[in-house]
Design a protein around this motif. Sequence first.
Motif, PDB file in Angstrom:
ATOM      1  N   GLU A  23       0.846  -1.196   0.000  1.00 57.71           N
ATOM      2  CA  GLU A  23       0.000   0.000   0.000  1.00 57.71           C
ATOM      3  C   GLU A  23       0.884   1.250   0.000  1.00 57.71           C
ATOM      4  OE1 GLU A  23      -2.923  -0.065   3.122  1.00 57.71           O
ATOM      5  OE2 GLU A  23      -3.052  -2.256   3.062  1.00 57.71           O
ATOM      6  N   PRO A  24       0.993   1.955  -1.116  1.00 58.98           N
ATOM      7  CA  PRO A  24       1.867   3.131  -1.207  1.00 58.98           C
ATOM      8  C   PRO A  24       1.550   4.218  -0.179  1.00 58.98           C
ATOM      9  CG  PRO A  24       1.148   2.448  -3.386  1.00 58.98           C
ATOM     10  CD  PRO A  24       0.349   1.639  -2.416  1.00 58.98           C
ATOM     11  N   SER A  25       0.293   4.321   0.234  1.00 62.10           N
ATOM     12  CA  SER A  25      -0.091   5.379   1.168  1.00 62.10           C
ATOM     13  C   SER A  25       0.136   5.002   2.629  1.00 62.10           C
ATOM     14  CB  SER A  25      -1.565   5.752   0.969  1.00 62.10           C
ATOM     15  OG  SER A  25      -2.402   4.639   1.248  1.00 62.10           O
ATOM     16  N   PHE A  26       0.504   3.750   2.878  1.00 62.18           N
ATOM     17  CA  PHE A  26       0.680   3.289   4.262  1.00 62.18           C
ATOM     18  C   PHE A  26       1.958   3.878   4.846  1.00 62.18           C
ATOM     19  CE2 PHE A  26       1.972   0.266   7.564  1.00 62.18           C
ATOM     20  CZ  PHE A  26       0.794   0.146   8.292  1.00 62.18           C
ATOM     21  N   ASP A  27       1.854   4.465   6.030  1.00 58.11           N
ATOM     22  CA  ASP A  27       2.989   5.101   6.709  1.00 58.11           C
ATOM     23  C   ASP A  27       3.332   4.305   7.966  1.00 58.11           C
ATOM     24  OD1 ASP A  27       4.880   6.754   7.863  1.00 58.11           O
ATOM     25  OD2 ASP A  27       3.429   8.279   8.504  1.00 58.11           O
ATOM     26  N   PRO A  28       4.316   3.416   7.892  1.00 57.24           N
ATOM     27  CA  PRO A  28       4.633   2.567   9.052  1.00 57.24           C
ATOM     28  C   PRO A  28       4.992   3.356  10.306  1.00 57.24           C
ATOM     29  CG  PRO A  28       5.690   1.731   7.077  1.00 57.24           C
ATOM     30  CD  PRO A  28       5.151   3.082   6.726  1.00 57.24           C
ATOM     31  N   ALA A  29       5.802   4.400  10.150  1.00 60.85           N
ATOM     32  CA  ALA A  29       6.196   5.190  11.322  1.00 60.85           C
ATOM     33  C   ALA A  29       4.984   5.864  11.952  1.00 60.85           C
ATOM     34  CB  ALA A  29       7.247   6.229  10.923  1.00 60.85           C
ATOM     35  N   GLY A  30       4.094   6.370  11.121  1.00 61.10           N
ATOM     36  CA  GLY A  30       2.895   7.009  11.637  1.00 61.10           C
ATOM     37  C   GLY A  30       1.910   6.038  12.244  1.00 61.10           C
ATOM     38  N   GLN A  31       1.940   4.775  11.796  1.00 57.08           N
ATOM     39  CA  GLN A  31       1.016   3.754  12.284  1.00 57.08           C
ATOM     40  C   GLN A  31       1.522   3.038  13.536  1.00 57.08           C
ATOM     41  OE1 GLN A  31      -1.994   3.072  11.331  1.00 57.08           O
ATOM     42  NE2 GLN A  31      -2.099   4.323   9.479  1.00 57.08           N
ATOM     43  N   LEU A  32       2.804   3.188  13.858  1.00 59.97           N
ATOM     44  CA  LEU A  32       3.367   2.475  15.005  1.00 59.97           C
ATOM     45  C   LEU A  32       2.654   2.800  16.316  1.00 59.97           C
ATOM     46  CD1 LEU A  32       5.404   0.523  16.163  1.00 59.97           C
ATOM     47  CD2 LEU A  32       7.085   2.381  16.242  1.00 59.97           C
TER      48      LEU A  32
END
Length: 220
Positions: free
Chosen positions: A175-184
């Motif tokens: 998912e290009p829009s997925f932000d791992p750092a923001g989702q942590l």
Amino acid sequence: MRTIDPAKHAARRQHIVNAACELFATQGFERTTTAQICKAAGMSSGNVFHYFPNKRAIFVALLQDDKGEKTERLAAATAGADPWAALLDVVRFLAAPAAEPLAPPLVMEAMLQAHRDPELAELLNQDNTDEHTVITELLTKAAAAGQIDPELDPGHAASWVMALIASMYTSAATEPSFDPAGQLPTLLLILERFLRGEQHQEHRTGGAPPRETNASAAAR
């Protein structure tokens, strides 16, 4: 016989691994050639094969790149005095690389290759086993310390913790829009609510939720 400088030898190996990293992540293992790796490393094939016998060995070295640090972090976690804090530290440590651009596609490629390579599959399974063992131990200690819901099965809960961490990588890779750092932070909140149960509600409200008395029950 020429004496080999261990530090220089390790640095050359790491240079080759770093050069191959982007190729494996963007092209996959099969489509990456040894000639491309040599070019990216700025070395002849003879030099590269002096450090690695083949392309597969470079790929395996890349996947094991953080093995020493991971072993130390997991060992430190199990030795900590606060199992809940240690668990959150392990989750952050294991999930953090998902925010790096090349890590998620490399993880996906490793999973793909593991289906074709039994030895590689065994390496990945051992890594998973090590992580699962540590997380299970921390959950067991946290339950004994009254920090999480004691009714949870530590082994089963550990599997779900690892599944949530893995989803960070698969989502980042697909998912290009997925932000791992923001989702942590959301991942950590999900784990807190899942693992701590009523304790989370007590923490939010400043006490245990009110219990129904016989009088109130009779009044209904």
